[in-house]
Design a protein around this motif. Sequence first.
Motif, PDB file in Angstrom:
ATOM      1  N   GLN A 248       0.845  -1.192   0.000  1.00 31.49           N
ATOM      2  CA  GLN A 248       0.000   0.000   0.000  1.00 31.49           C
ATOM      3  C   GLN A 248       0.875   1.235   0.000  1.00 31.49           C
ATOM      4  O   GLN A 248       1.837   1.331   0.767  1.00 31.49           O
ATOM      5  CB  GLN A 248      -0.912  -0.006   1.223  1.00 31.49           C
ATOM      6  CG  GLN A 248      -1.984  -1.080   1.152  1.00 31.49           C
ATOM      7  CD  GLN A 248      -2.992  -0.953   2.280  1.00 31.49           C
ATOM      8  OE1 GLN A 248      -2.669  -0.517   3.366  1.00 31.49           O
ATOM      9  NE2 GLN A 248      -4.231  -1.332   1.995  1.00 31.49           N
ATOM     10  N   LEU A 249       0.522   2.173  -0.859  1.00 29.81           N
ATOM     11  CA  LEU A 249       1.267   3.420  -0.996  1.00 29.81           C
ATOM     12  C   LEU A 249       0.343   4.583  -0.696  1.00 29.81           C
ATOM     13  O   LEU A 249      -0.764   4.660  -1.248  1.00 29.81           O
ATOM     14  CB  LEU A 249       1.821   3.550  -2.415  1.00 29.81           C
ATOM     15  CG  LEU A 249       2.695   2.401  -2.921  1.00 29.81           C
ATOM     16  CD1 LEU A 249       3.024   2.591  -4.391  1.00 29.81           C
ATOM     17  CD2 LEU A 249       3.954   2.289  -2.097  1.00 29.81           C
ATOM     18  N   VAL A 250       0.803   5.490   0.160  1.00 31.39           N
ATOM     19  CA  VAL A 250      -0.011   6.643   0.543  1.00 31.39           C
ATOM     20  C   VAL A 250       0.788   7.916   0.320  1.00 31.39           C
ATOM     21  O   VAL A 250       1.816   8.137   0.973  1.00 31.39           O
ATOM     22  CB  VAL A 250      -0.454   6.551   2.010  1.00 31.39           C
ATOM     23  CG1 VAL A 250      -1.284   7.781   2.384  1.00 31.39           C
ATOM     24  CG2 VAL A 250      -1.253   5.274   2.245  1.00 31.39           C
ATOM     25  N   GLU A 251       0.304   8.732  -0.613  1.00 25.50           N
ATOM     26  CA  GLU A 251       0.956  10.004  -0.907  1.00 25.50           C
ATOM     27  C   GLU A 251       0.442  11.101   0.019  1.00 25.50           C
ATOM     28  O   GLU A 251      -0.704  11.060   0.465  1.00 25.50           O
ATOM     29  CB  GLU A 251       0.705  10.442  -2.362  1.00 25.50           C
ATOM     30  CG  GLU A 251       1.130   9.456  -3.419  1.00 25.50           C
ATOM     31  CD  GLU A 251       0.002   8.583  -3.897  1.00 25.50           C
ATOM     32  OE1 GLU A 251       0.074   8.053  -5.021  1.00 25.50           O
ATOM     33  OE2 GLU A 251      -0.980   8.432  -3.136  1.00 25.50           O
ATOM     34  N   SER A 252       1.293  12.086   0.246  1.00 26.02           N
ATOM     35  CA  SER A 252       0.891  13.265   1.011  1.00 26.02           C
ATOM     36  C   SER A 252       1.730  14.450   0.556  1.00 26.02           C
ATOM     37  O   SER A 252       2.770  14.274  -0.098  1.00 26.02           O
ATOM     38  CB  SER A 252       1.067  13.036   2.513  1.00 26.02           C
ATOM     39  OG  SER A 252       2.422  12.774   2.817  1.00 26.02           O
ATOM     40  N   GLY A 253       1.252  15.647   0.903  1.00 27.38           N
ATOM     41  CA  GLY A 253       2.029  16.848   0.617  1.00 27.38           C
ATOM     42  C   GLY A 253       1.532  17.683  -0.540  1.00 27.38           C
ATOM     43  O   GLY A 253       2.062  18.764  -0.805  1.00 27.38           O
ATOM     44  N   GLY A 254       0.521  17.211  -1.230  1.00 29.07           N
ATOM     45  CA  GLY A 254      -0.007  18.003  -2.339  1.00 29.07           C
ATOM     46  C   GLY A 254      -0.735  19.236  -1.848  1.00 29.07           C
ATOM     47  O   GLY A 254      -0.948  19.421  -0.652  1.00 29.07           O
TER      48      GLY A 254
ATOM     49  N   GLY B  38      -0.318   4.376  -5.618  1.00 28.71           N
ATOM     50  CA  GLY B  38      -1.051   5.096  -4.602  1.00 28.71           C
ATOM     51  C   GLY B  38      -2.309   5.716  -5.181  1.00 28.71           C
ATOM     52  O   GLY B  38      -2.573   5.600  -6.383  1.00 28.71           O
ATOM     53  N   GLN B  39      -3.061   6.387  -4.322  1.00 30.17           N
ATOM     54  CA  GLN B  39      -4.322   6.993  -4.739  1.00 30.17           C
ATOM     55  C   GLN B  39      -4.115   8.338  -5.427  1.00 30.17           C
ATOM     56  O   GLN B  39      -5.012   8.828  -6.110  1.00 30.17           O
ATOM     57  CB  GLN B  39      -5.231   7.184  -3.523  1.00 30.17           C
ATOM     58  CG  GLN B  39      -5.704   5.878  -2.917  1.00 30.17           C
ATOM     59  CD  GLN B  39      -6.547   5.086  -3.877  1.00 30.17           C
ATOM     60  OE1 GLN B  39      -7.484   5.592  -4.483  1.00 30.17           O
ATOM     61  NE2 GLN B  39      -6.231   3.806  -4.052  1.00 30.17           N
TER      62      GLN B  39
END
Length: 121
Positions: free
Chosen positions: A3-9, A112-113
């Motif tokens: 599972q990949l979770v992006e953040s920071g956008g 990721g999403q």
Amino acid sequence: QVQLVESGGGWVQAVRSLSLSCAASVLTFGRYVMAWFRQAPGKEREFVAAITWSVGGIYYGNSVKGRFTISRENGKNTVYLQMNSLKPEDTAVYYCAAGQVVSITTSYDYWGQGTQVTVSS
């Protein structure tokens, strides 16, 4: 399963900077090639950058070369994308991906999403 979770956008003005992170839930994170792609409305998903598990294996798409920097911290299962000198044409949903081999195509095993990045002029 990875599972990949992006953040920071988010939203940012042109010429400014933004940093993205991608956290992976996998014990063998260090063995994966990690990559960033982006997709703007009405366009195909575009390769941004990739980094292999070993030092020196870093690749960039032509449109971001010299402005973006990809890095990884294997101890934190995290890959980063530092984006400098942002342009309105960098506006897109940014996706993190993981795979076994480096590729500029979307042939990665896990995605990721996505996180939205909007650059205003």
